[in-house]
Design an enzyme around this catalytic site. Structure first.
Site, short mmCIF file in Angstrom:
data_model
loop_
_atom_site.label_atom_id
_atom_site.label_comp_id
_atom_site.label_asym_id
_atom_site.label_seq_id
_atom_site.Cartn_x
_atom_site.Cartn_y
_atom_site.Cartn_z
N MET A 41 10.91 -2.30 -11.03
CA MET A 41 10.21 -1.19 -11.77
C MET A 41 9.42 -1.84 -12.86
O MET A 41 9.17 -0.78 -13.87
CB MET A 41 11.31 -0.11 -12.12
N HIS B 253 14.51 -10.50 -14.18
CA HIS B 253 13.44 -10.25 -13.02
C HIS B 253 12.86 -11.64 -12.48
O HIS B 253 12.93 -12.02 -11.44
CB HIS B 253 12.52 -9.49 -13.31
N SER C 78 15.97 -3.73 -18.64
CA SER C 78 14.70 -3.27 -19.29
C SER C 78 15.23 -2.16 -20.26
O SER C 78 14.43 -2.04 -21.31
CB SER C 78 14.04 -2.63 -18.37
#
Lengths: 284, 284
Positions: free
Chosen positions: A33, A40, A189
């Site tokens: 996302m 990531h 995040s």
């Protein structure tokens, strides 16, 4: 080094893929996302080690957010994200709009049972429906040979595996270890929402889970240990504990002492919800 | 002429497919439940005209039958079916067991909205869930370029199209016209349940639908015409009418006079349920 090819549409993505497939190249995918962090990037390095080409999708999927959740404030930083992809050597960024993914008249959903029961589902009842549906779509759009998901979202990893097995989706699902900061805090995040005081509290989460996991492996009662861990999290400054639970790996059924397990937790710090999980070693 | 290759497992199917794909051959699929008749054969001829290789799946899918329905007595005649495939020139018969398709722990379902609303769903509430899930699985197993479905099951054709569009499944869905006997009766595996007297009644179904469709196109009120058609079917000897309904093509929303439509019906003859549908021409 040149940056990744950017596909904003499914048609453009498929055109690129066709060229790769005609050259006989294998493809790995990392669905994200965006708001990319070191966690990531570790998934992307894993993907790059497994295939000739790596696709990263960046799509904040509205169907996995409840109306009360943080869809609008979820961090979006596409230029910065693309720069990170360039650094790691990702070949293609798939950045569709919500209308490209969910055109007018969209009306299909995928419901996965098994490991989706309880835990996140108790607090985010439609979350895995949203995840399962968008991941299936991404796999049909990109037809990768394998896809890498982080163990940070451990229940999601189990749900995606169950779904691919059940629907015979020909994509190998690879789980990659959670990346943590020097204090053990899992990269997320949503850590960007935390101020300094909250960060200090957040860093207690993995410490408390590791302690409880070691105690459970060592013979302590799982129910007592998970209750103690919840109290310790509240004591550390977490506002609400959604769950701390000991489960069996993979199925996420009740943990049995002779099997490898997972201790999973979700807790609130102010208006930020954090999740984490650690292994439970089988009792020897 | 040699018969089709028979794959009983997904693994064997994929091995055959891999060889074809390495030769650059295109693949068309016809999903069936066996008990093959001229209607199925016409779908296979359509498939053969569109691709280098044709796969026919023969699988009586338990999840699309309700507990009260005819799963156990549904006609099974595999040897005879394989002989028909040989005659038509089909390359591969995929004949998995229920355990191969739904292994222990299977827990995923696909729910399609839009054209699945009403009609069959009013009487078989989980039917399209079962169809959508098994068709998705078959498409992931066989990864055909196109698949041919009969217009006889018109709502099913619309649901499969909606699902492939929504999930971005890269399979072109081709609809093929209903094959009828010399009296206009739509070919159906369930016609085998009918005795001679029932067959004579069954043949009235298409005649009554064609009459109503012509009247609606010509300006008659759709609600009045569908009600009259229901009464005519009862008068002809049908026992119960599940529905006679005028709908818009594709979406299966309410029919609007300026668009092409479909007149759909389901009715019972003894313990046999028959369905049929005919076009409604747009009013000029």
């Amino acid at each position: 080094m040149s940056g990744p090819h950017i596909s904003r549409t499914i048609a453009d993505l498929r055109t690129e893929l066709k060229g790769w497939r005609q050259q006989g190249l294998s493809v790995a995918m990392v669905p994200t996302m965006g708001a990319l962090h070191e966690g990531h990037l570790s998934l992307m390095r894993e993907a790059l080690s497994r295939a000739d080409r790596c696709i990263v999708s960046i799509f904040v999927n509205p169907t996995q957010f409840a109306p009360t959740e943080d869809l609008d404030k979820y961090p979006r930083q596409l230029e910065h994200d693309i720069e990170r992809l360039r650094e790691v050597g990702v070949h293609l960024a798939f950045t569709p709009s919500p209308d490209e993914v969910y055109p007018k008249g969209f009306a299909t959903k995928i419901i996965v049972g098994g490991p989706s029961a309880g835990l996140e589902t108790d607090f985010r009842p439609h979350f895995f429906e949203g995840v399962a549906t968008v991941v299936t779509k991404l796999f049909q759009q990109a037809t990768p040979d394998c896809a890498v998901f982080g163990e940070k979202d451990y229940q999601q990893l189990c749900v995606v595996r169950q779904m691919c097995r059940d629907l015979d989706i020909p994509v190998e699902i690879v789980g990659a270890p959670t990346v943590r900061d020097e204090h053990g805090l899992a990269m997320s995040s949503r850590n960007a929402y935390l101020d300094e005081a909250q960060l200090a509290i957040a860093r207690r989460l993995n410490v408390i889970l590791r302690g409880a996991s070691a105690a459970i492996s060592g013979g302590a009662d799982p129910a007592a240990e998970t209750a103690s861990a919840s109290l310790a999290l509240l004591d550390a400054g977490f506002k609400t504990i959604d769950y701390v639970a000991a489960r069996e790996c993979g199925s996420l059924g009740p943990w049995r002492p002779e099997t490898e397990g997972r201790l999973l937790a979700a807790a609130w710090l102010g208006s930020t919800r954090l999740i984490d999980n650690v292994e439970i070693a089988a009792r020897s």
